[in-house]
Design a protein around this motif. Structure first.
Motif, mmCIF file in Angstrom:
data_model
loop_
_atom_site.group_PDB
_atom_site.id
_atom_site.type_symbol
_atom_site.label_atom_id
_atom_site.label_comp_id
_atom_site.label_asym_id
_atom_site.label_seq_id
_atom_site.Cartn_x
_atom_site.Cartn_y
_atom_site.Cartn_z
ATOM 1 N N LEU A 121 1.388 -0.274 10.074
ATOM 2 C CA LEU A 121 2.479 0.299 9.283
ATOM 3 C C LEU A 121 3.384 1.192 10.128
ATOM 4 O O LEU A 121 2.896 1.963 10.949
ATOM 5 C CB LEU A 121 1.914 1.121 8.125
ATOM 6 N N PRO A 122 4.701 1.121 9.897
ATOM 7 C CA PRO A 122 5.611 2.004 10.620
ATOM 8 C C PRO A 122 5.451 3.469 10.218
ATOM 9 O O PRO A 122 5.672 4.365 11.030
ATOM 10 C CB PRO A 122 7.004 1.491 10.266
ATOM 11 N N GLN A 123 5.050 3.707 8.958
ATOM 12 C CA GLN A 123 4.821 5.070 8.467
ATOM 13 C C GLN A 123 3.487 5.116 7.721
ATOM 14 O O GLN A 123 3.448 5.108 6.481
ATOM 15 C CB GLN A 123 5.951 5.508 7.543
ATOM 16 N N PRO A 124 2.378 5.195 8.448
ATOM 17 C CA PRO A 124 1.070 5.190 7.791
ATOM 18 C C PRO A 124 0.876 6.356 6.829
ATOM 19 O O PRO A 124 0.098 6.258 5.882
ATOM 20 C CB PRO A 124 0.072 5.255 8.947
ATOM 21 N N SER A 125 1.602 7.439 7.016
ATOM 22 C CA SER A 125 1.461 8.588 6.115
ATOM 23 C C SER A 125 1.844 8.226 4.682
ATOM 24 O O SER A 125 1.280 8.767 3.726
ATOM 25 C CB SER A 125 2.289 9.775 6.608
ATOM 26 N N ILE A 149 0.807 -1.219 0.000
ATOM 27 C CA ILE A 149 0.000 0.000 0.000
ATOM 28 C C ILE A 149 0.841 1.270 0.000
ATOM 29 O O ILE A 149 0.362 2.329 -0.374
ATOM 30 C CB ILE A 149 -1.001 0.009 1.177
ATOM 31 N N THR A 150 2.099 1.165 0.362
ATOM 32 C CA THR A 150 2.960 2.350 0.341
ATOM 33 C C THR A 150 3.585 2.588 -1.031
ATOM 34 O O THR A 150 4.288 3.581 -1.229
ATOM 35 C CB THR A 150 4.067 2.272 1.411
ATOM 36 N N VAL A 189 -5.232 -1.762 8.222
ATOM 37 C CA VAL A 189 -3.937 -1.616 7.565
ATOM 38 C C VAL A 189 -3.057 -0.602 8.274
ATOM 39 O O VAL A 189 -1.940 -0.907 8.684
ATOM 40 C CB VAL A 189 -4.105 -1.183 6.082
ATOM 41 N N LEU A 190 -3.551 0.612 8.389
ATOM 42 C CA LEU A 190 -2.721 1.720 8.859
ATOM 43 C C LEU A 190 -2.093 1.473 10.218
ATOM 44 O O LEU A 190 -0.936 1.852 10.444
ATOM 45 C CB LEU A 190 -3.537 3.021 8.883
ATOM 46 N N GLU A 191 -2.800 0.826 11.105
ATOM 47 C CA GLU A 191 -2.262 0.592 12.451
ATOM 48 C C GLU A 191 -1.087 -0.386 12.461
ATOM 49 O O GLU A 191 -0.372 -0.488 13.452
ATOM 50 C CB GLU A 191 -3.368 0.129 13.409
#
Length: 78
Positions: free
Chosen positions: A64-68, A42-43, A60-62
């Motif tokens: 990830l080390p860098q959700p941004s 997704i990144t 998903v976002l929770e």
């Protein structure tokens, strides 16, 4: 949902984990939906800019080390 797909809506799906792709394919086959999920991160989405009308990401976002980075990609493709 399958009625919506038959009326012209196109769906795409991704997951980073091959086992989740296999599970999705099995469930989609049972449902009768014509969606071919693919393995992707997704990144770094393998889609052109502004391709989708709607992008959904669940659970998903929770993780990830860098959700941004993922959010930037979601904005880019939608």
């Amino acid at each position: 949902m399958s009625k919506a797909v038959r009326s012209g809506i196109s769906l795409s799906g991704i997951d980073v984990a091959p086992d989740m792709i296999a599970r999705a394919q099995k469930n989609l086959q049972k449902s009768g939906l014509n969606v071919a999920p693919s393995q992707a991160d997704i990144t770094a989405l393998p889609f052109q800019n502004e391709l989708f009308d709607i992008v959904m990401a669940g659970h998903v976002l929770e993780h990830l080390p860098q959700p941004s980075l993922a959010l930037e990609e979601v904005v880019r493709v939608s």
